[in-house]
Design an enzyme around this catalytic site. Structure first.
Site, PDB file in Angstrom:
ATOM      1  N   TYR A   1      44.406  72.706  35.465  1.00 14.11           N
ATOM      2  CA  TYR A   1      43.365  73.344  36.263  1.00 14.11           C
ATOM      3  C   TYR A   1      43.662  74.816  36.556  1.00 14.11           C
ATOM      4  O   TYR A   1      42.901  75.480  37.239  1.00 14.11           O
ATOM      5  CB  TYR A   1      43.086  72.577  37.551  1.00 14.11           C
ATOM      6  CG  TYR A   1      44.298  72.295  38.428  1.00 14.11           C
ATOM      7  CD1 TYR A   1      45.000  73.331  39.039  1.00 14.11           C
ATOM      8  CD2 TYR A   1      44.703  70.990  38.655  1.00 14.11           C
ATOM      9  CE1 TYR A   1      46.097  73.074  39.846  1.00 14.11           C
ATOM     10  CE2 TYR A   1      45.805  70.717  39.463  1.00 14.11           C
ATOM     11  CZ  TYR A   1      46.504  71.763  40.051  1.00 14.11           C
ATOM     12  OH  TYR A   1      47.578  71.507  40.847  1.00 14.11           O
TER      13      TYR A   1
ATOM     14  N   CYS B   1      36.081  19.606  45.507  1.00 12.76           N
ATOM     15  CA  CYS B   1      35.902  18.194  45.155  1.00 12.76           C
ATOM     16  C   CYS B   1      37.207  17.414  45.203  1.00 12.76           C
ATOM     17  O   CYS B   1      37.218  16.211  44.991  1.00 12.76           O
ATOM     18  CB  CYS B   1      35.258  18.075  43.781  1.00 12.76           C
ATOM     19  SG  CYS B   1      36.376  18.527  42.445  1.00 12.76           S
TER      20      CYS B   1
ATOM     21  N   ASP C   1      43.053  62.894  41.075  1.00 11.36           N
ATOM     22  CA  ASP C   1      43.906  62.288  42.094  1.00 11.36           C
ATOM     23  C   ASP C   1      45.228  61.878  41.462  1.00 11.36           C
ATOM     24  O   ASP C   1      45.441  60.741  41.083  1.00 11.36           O
ATOM     25  CB  ASP C   1      43.184  61.069  42.675  1.00 11.36           C
ATOM     26  CG  ASP C   1      43.776  60.669  44.008  1.00 11.36           C
ATOM     27  OD1 ASP C   1      44.622  61.413  44.531  1.00 11.36           O
ATOM     28  OD2 ASP C   1      43.388  59.607  44.517  1.00 11.36           O
TER      29      ASP C   1
ATOM     30  N   LYS D   1      35.630  66.923  49.147  1.00  9.82           N
ATOM     31  CA  LYS D   1      36.157  65.569  49.021  1.00  9.82           C
ATOM     32  C   LYS D   1      35.033  64.531  49.030  1.00  9.82           C
ATOM     33  O   LYS D   1      34.112  64.596  49.846  1.00  9.82           O
ATOM     34  CB  LYS D   1      37.127  65.267  50.172  1.00  9.82           C
ATOM     35  CG  LYS D   1      38.414  66.095  50.136  1.00  9.82           C
ATOM     36  CD  LYS D   1      39.392  65.583  49.114  1.00  9.82           C
ATOM     37  CE  LYS D   1      40.498  64.754  49.533  1.00  9.82           C
ATOM     38  NZ  LYS D   1      41.511  64.732  50.367  1.00  9.82           N
TER      39      LYS D   1
ATOM     40  N   CYS E   1      31.764  20.024  39.269  1.00 10.32           N
ATOM     41  CA  CYS E   1      32.345  20.146  40.609  1.00 10.32           C
ATOM     42  C   CYS E   1      31.331  20.900  41.450  1.00 10.32           C
ATOM     43  O   CYS E   1      30.902  21.973  41.099  1.00 10.32           O
ATOM     44  CB  CYS E   1      33.669  20.918  40.575  1.00 10.32           C
ATOM     45  SG  CYS E   1      34.170  21.542  42.194  1.00 10.32           S
TER      46      CYS E   1
ATOM     47  N   ASP F   1      44.164  58.165  52.278  1.00  8.66           N
ATOM     48  CA  ASP F   1      43.781  59.572  52.248  1.00  8.66           C
ATOM     49  C   ASP F   1      42.895  59.995  53.409  1.00  8.66           C
ATOM     50  O   ASP F   1      43.073  61.063  53.981  1.00  8.66           O
ATOM     51  CB  ASP F   1      43.004  59.865  50.956  1.00  8.66           C
ATOM     52  CG  ASP F   1      43.956  60.188  49.828  1.00  8.66           C
ATOM     53  OD1 ASP F   1      45.176  60.082  50.057  1.00  8.66           O
ATOM     54  OD2 ASP F   1      43.464  60.537  48.740  1.00  8.66           O
TER      55      ASP F   1
ATOM     56  N   CYS G   1      38.468  24.324  38.392  1.00  9.37           N
ATOM     57  CA  CYS G   1      38.434  22.902  38.699  1.00  9.37           C
ATOM     58  C   CYS G   1      38.181  22.204  37.368  1.00  9.37           C
ATOM     59  O   CYS G   1      37.305  22.627  36.602  1.00  9.37           O
ATOM     60  CB  CYS G   1      37.303  22.616  39.683  1.00  9.37           C
ATOM     61  SG  CYS G   1      37.006  20.868  39.866  1.00  9.37           S
TER      62      CYS G   1
ATOM     63  N   LYS H   1      38.343  67.000  40.884  1.00  6.84           N
ATOM     64  CA  LYS H   1      39.626  67.034  41.599  1.00  6.84           C
ATOM     65  C   LYS H   1      40.360  65.752  41.222  1.00  6.84           C
ATOM     66  O   LYS H   1      39.980  64.656  41.634  1.00  6.84           O
ATOM     67  CB  LYS H   1      39.399  67.109  43.112  1.00  6.84           C
ATOM     68  CG  LYS H   1      40.703  67.279  43.886  1.00  6.84           C
ATOM     69  CD  LYS H   1      40.410  67.539  45.364  1.00  6.84           C
ATOM     70  CE  LYS H   1      41.662  67.919  46.126  1.00  6.84           C
ATOM     71  NZ  LYS H   1      42.759  66.969  45.996  1.00  6.84           N
TER      72      LYS H   1
ATOM     73  N   GLU I   1      34.774  71.708  39.058  1.00  8.49           N
ATOM     74  CA  GLU I   1      35.535  70.843  38.165  1.00  8.49           C
ATOM     75  C   GLU I   1      36.038  69.644  38.957  1.00  8.49           C
ATOM     76  O   GLU I   1      36.054  69.676  40.193  1.00  8.49           O
ATOM     77  CB  GLU I   1      36.713  71.618  37.556  1.00  8.49           C
ATOM     78  CG  GLU I   1      37.661  72.186  38.593  1.00  8.49           C
ATOM     79  CD  GLU I   1      38.687  73.148  37.981  1.00  8.49           C
ATOM     80  OE1 GLU I   1      39.679  72.652  37.449  1.00  8.49           O
ATOM     81  OE2 GLU I   1      38.475  74.374  38.057  1.00  8.49           O
TER      82      GLU I   1
ATOM     83  N   CYS J   1      41.455  21.048  43.901  1.00  9.79           N
ATOM     84  CA  CYS J   1      40.217  21.805  44.082  1.00  9.79           C
ATOM     85  C   CYS J   1      39.745  21.642  45.523  1.00  9.79           C
ATOM     86  O   CYS J   1      39.545  20.517  45.984  1.00  9.79           O
ATOM     87  CB  CYS J   1      39.142  21.320  43.117  1.00  9.79           C
ATOM     88  SG  CYS J   1      37.533  22.017  43.496  1.00  9.79           S
TER      89      CYS J   1
HETATM   90  S1  IVH Z   1      43.308  74.123  42.107  1.00  8.31           S
HETATM   91  C1  IVH Z   1      45.805  77.318  44.115  1.00  8.31           C
HETATM   92  N1  IVH Z   1      41.986  72.308  40.789  1.00  8.31           N
HETATM   93  O1  IVH Z   1      44.576  68.976  44.546  1.00  8.31           O
HETATM   94  C2  IVH Z   1      44.878  76.241  43.869  1.00  8.31           C
HETATM   95  N2  IVH Z   1      43.703  71.607  42.241  1.00  8.31           N
HETATM   96  O2  IVH Z   1      44.477  68.911  47.433  1.00  8.31           O
HETATM   97  C3  IVH Z   1      45.496  75.134  43.176  1.00  8.31           C
HETATM   98  N3  IVH Z   1      44.040  69.171  42.254  1.00  8.31           N
HETATM   99  O3  IVH Z   1      47.366  70.985  45.050  1.00  8.31           O
HETATM  100  C4  IVH Z   1      44.702  73.959  43.146  1.00  8.31           C
HETATM  101  N4  IVH Z   1      42.515  68.695  40.777  1.00  8.31           N
HETATM  102  O4  IVH Z   1      47.384  69.267  43.059  1.00  8.31           O
HETATM  103  C5  IVH Z   1      42.956  72.549  41.670  1.00  8.31           C
HETATM  104  N5  IVH Z   1      40.757  70.813  39.525  1.00  8.31           N
HETATM  105  C6  IVH Z   1      41.726  71.054  40.403  1.00  8.31           C
HETATM  106  C7  IVH Z   1      42.493  70.022  40.951  1.00  8.31           C
HETATM  107  C8  IVH Z   1      43.466  70.331  41.893  1.00  8.31           C
HETATM  108  C9  IVH Z   1      43.455  68.200  41.561  1.00  8.31           C
HETATM  109  C10 IVH Z   1      45.111  68.945  43.248  1.00  8.31           C
HETATM  110  C11 IVH Z   1      46.195  69.976  43.221  1.00  8.31           C
HETATM  111  C12 IVH Z   1      46.140  70.595  44.578  1.00  8.31           C
HETATM  112  C13 IVH Z   1      45.560  69.487  45.396  1.00  8.31           C
HETATM  113  C14 IVH Z   1      44.993  69.971  46.702  1.00  8.31           C
END
Ligand code: IVH
Length: 702
Positions: free
Chosen positions: A235, A424, A132, A327, A443, A49, A437, A130, A128, A421
């Site tokens: 979300y 030893c 993954d 991020k 050992c 990422d 071991c 994010k 909130e 091992c």
């Molecule tokens: S809002 C129009 N809220 O992150 C706005 N996205 O890197 C829509 N994602 O495309 C996104 N958690 O797939 C929003 N709490 C959250 C999120 C979230 C994960 C993802 C989503 C977005 C991507 C962008």
């Protein structure tokens, strides 16, 4: 050709360097496209990422500087960077992406920009997690789930309705018969990820490298016999009946009422803030929760809460202006596997450990990582020379989660697990995942006891290798604490021992009980510490109790202890706890003389201590006479200063140290006469080399 892992820090477009040539720019857009395609396929991760973000930031910066170079469908302009699998489900409104910020300054700039765009201060924000995972849009008609689609290229996505029906948090039926669209992220929890990999490998498949990959792969899998559990957190919501005019937080609460799991309803929760200062605090507290959530988040998302603010801000073709992703440092990076060490622990557990090219993971430089066990290593078919995924979650020891098979060097050979091992030469018990071991604690007992008894450790005269071997063979000792309960008669009966020697030996062992903590620590052989580090730890914490109670963070207060070393020291001390307890019980001194107990110090005043500084931090007065190998006279004096000392040309009784090299004359003689501390110039050169190598040496060691 495998590409070198990039250790480039994550940057945003404002700080990223534009490419110098249109060709380089175009090549970067292709790399991004390729990586994005693999990402959306969910089969392999082509790029971590942080590298992806950094590259995209450079492309964006280039496009700002050179609008003439912009290629059609550039990854900086489109949502899914051209990688999303475009299916035939058209989205009701485009599924957008988010712009990123990486620190407080950038966040404040975003908030200020938002205020400018809407022409007034934003009424409030939500914070909130994010998640993954993989974005999906789910349509409910009269309360029934009828269609689920992936994001695809943002306009149309792939139909995954069948697979999504079993996703936790996305109910087949809502609590009321409403027609609505919810959007959110499908992901895999850490526990489900572990289970998914068990399942896959049991079916002969290669394990997934990380939960995101596993979620994407599972969601898109058509008919696998071993579908792993997935979860969903919403979300966003569209077309909620009666939802017009609701704030984001209220709309999300409404769909939670309908039975859909939301980011705000997760363990991470949702914060509603009115000022940027509040935002900063909310982000920090969510960040602190990151490792305790049980699922991966790669940051937080900040959104304007008020619908009027959102309308006023609008969106670009790629992302809304009313939201931003903050991020966190990436917890998975790629690096090159330089070697595989086989380590034998104190209890005889044999583990493979990866030695990797230094890489920043989760804000920490990582150079070694666990490969868990041999089964896992063979199953993942990780080979020296591979580009591997390195994952670090919180203060947990980093792990290798997989290799990038498409970048494997042609000559990479499979890893050959040890037959015996490596310590030893004894047999290995392979009946469990964790190989051991068959000698268990015995050992390595000889080795660790010899280290404990050595001159620089507990300095126990008469306890040489032969005696130790005899004691171990007779089953009289397995760990250092056993030395302190030895029976005189039994020892006297050992071959070539006799009563006189045995009495002397036991007296010496008894005498060692008074050694300072630093020597006990040295003797225990804590990994990633040596004599100097043991002394530093002892001086800092004062007592074994304080040291063992120290958090990984507190350990880092000690000079030259970084996050990686701190985590190892903490794990080692936990491992040694039974032996330490036994030693304490048997009356071995566990404090460092002359050090204020750690708990009684209000603030830690110890700064970086240089080898030629006195204990109070003032410089030692040093005279260099004669030649120091490899240095001119000036360089010699500079070196003194670099090591924290003050160089002087003449010897007096106020001189603290005299470095004596070839060709030294009257100054050396005078130093002898005054009884000053003298150091041969080759030792001084070695001290300097150790300092240059970043080893933080102590003068007493040279
Ligand atoms: S809002 C129009 N809220 O992150 C706005 N996205 O890197 C829509 N994602 O495309 C996104 N958690 O797939 C929003 N709490 C959250 C999120 C979230 C994960 C993802 C989503 C977005 C991507 C962008």
């Amino acid at each position: 050709m495998p590409t070198e892992p990039e250790i480039a820090p994550v940057v945003d477009a404002a700080h990223a360097a534009p490419f110098g040539t249109a060709d380089d720019y175009r090549a970067a857009t292709e790399r991004i496209r390729g990586a994005a395609a693999a990402y959306y396929e969910g089969t392999d991760l082509a790029m971590d990422d942080a590298t992806y973000d950094a590259l995209l930031a450079r492309v964006t910066a280039t496009e700002q500087a050179q609008p003439g170079w912009v290629v059609a469908g550039s990854p900086a302009q489109v949502v899914a960077a051209g990688g999303g699998v475009v299916g035939d489900v058209e989205h009701s409104t485009p599924m957008l992406s988010l712009a990123n910020v990486f620190d407080e300054e950038e966040l404040r700039a975003w908030a200020a920009r938002l205020d400018r765009v809407i022409g007034r201060p934003a009424a409030g924000y939500t914070v909130e997690p994010k998640i993954d995972g993989m974005a999906i849009a789910a349509r409910y008609v009269d309360g029934r789930l009828v269609q689920v689609a992936t994001r695809g290229d943002g306009r149309a996505g792939e139909d995954v309705t069948a697979q999504a029906r079993s996703v936790a948090g996305l109910p087949a039926e809502l609590t009321r018969p409403v027609t609505v669209e919810v959007r959110g992220e499908v992901f895999m929890t850490d526990a489900d990820f572990a289970e998914a990999n068990e399942l896959r490998t049991a079916h002969g498949g290669a394990p997934f490298a990380n939960p995101r990959n596993a979620a994407a792969g599972t969601l898109r899998a058509q008919d696998r016999a071993y579908l792993a559990p997935l979860s969903f957190l919403a979300y966003a919501v569209h077309d909620l009946p009666g939802g017009e005019g609701l704030t984001h937080s209220a709309a999300m609460a409404a769909i939670a009422e309908l039975g859909v799991s939301t980011t705000g309803g997760s363990a991470a929760g949702m914060a509603v803030c009115t000022t940027v200062d509040e935002l900063v605090a909310a982000i920090a507290s969510l960040g602190a929760l990151r490792d305790k959530l049980g699922f991966d988040i790669d940051g937080v998302v900040i959104k304007a809460d008020s619908p009027a603010d959102r309308d006023a801000a609008g969106s670009s073709s790629r992302a809304p202006r009313w939201a931003i992703a903050y991020k966190f440092p990436a917890d998975t990076r790629t690096s090159k596997l330089l070697g595989i060490d086989v380590q034998v622990g104190r209890t005889g557990v044999i583990t493979p450990v990866a030695v990797i090219q230094a890489v920043q993971v989760g804000g920490v430089t990582v150079t070694s990582a666990t490969l868990h066990n041999f089964d896992d290593l063979v199953r993942r078919d990780v080979r020296v020379g591979d580009t591997v995924f390195v994952r670090r979650a919180g203060e947990v020891i980093p792990e290798i989660t997989g290799a990038k098979l498409d970048e494997r060097p042609a000559d990479a050979v499979p890893f050959a697990a040890p037959e015996v091992c490596p310590r030893c030469g004894g047999e290995i018990d392979r009946s469990q995942k964790r190989w051991r071991c068959t000698q268990g604690r015995a050992c390595g007992a000889t080795e660790s006891l010899a280290y404990f008894a050595a001159r620089d450790s507990m300095d126990i005269e008469g306890l040489g290798d032969k005696v130790i071997r005899a004691l171990v063979a007779a089953g009289m000792v397995t760990d250092p604490a056993d030395l302190y309960t030895l029976d005189l008669d039994a020892v006297a009966q050992l071959e070539r021992m006799g009563r006189t020697s045995a009495t002397k030996l036991l007296a010496n062992i008894e005498g060692s009980k008074k050694q300072p903590l630093s020597r006990v620590l040295t003797g225990l052989g804590v990994r990633m510490t040596g004599r100097s580090m043991s002394r530093r730890l002892a001086r800092h914490f004062g007592s074994m109790d304080a040291l063992c109670a120290a958090t990984v963070e507190q350990l880092q207060e000690v000079e030259a202890v970084g996050p990686e070393r701190a985590a190892t020291i903490a794990a080692e001390l936990a491992d040694l706890a039974p032996v330490i307890a036994k030693l304490t019980e048997r009356g071995i001194n566990m404090v460092e003389p002359g050090v204020t107990p750690y708990a009684e110090r209000s603030t830690v005043v110890e700064g970086a201590h240089l080898p030629l500084q006195k204990p109070d931090g003032s410089p030692m007065t040093v005279v260099v006479t004669g030649s120091v190998p490899g240095l001119t006279r000036t360089e010699g004096n500079e070196a003194v200063e670099r090591l924290g000392g003050k160089s002087s040309g003449s010897v007096s009784k106020r001189t603290d140290l005299v470095v004596v090299g070839d060709g030294a004359g009257s100054k050396a003689a005078k130093a002898e006469e005054l009884g000053l501390r003298i150091m041969p110039s080759d030792r001084f050169a070695a001290l300097l080399a150790a300092d240059d190598a970043g080893e933080s040496p102590a003068l007493d060691d040279f």
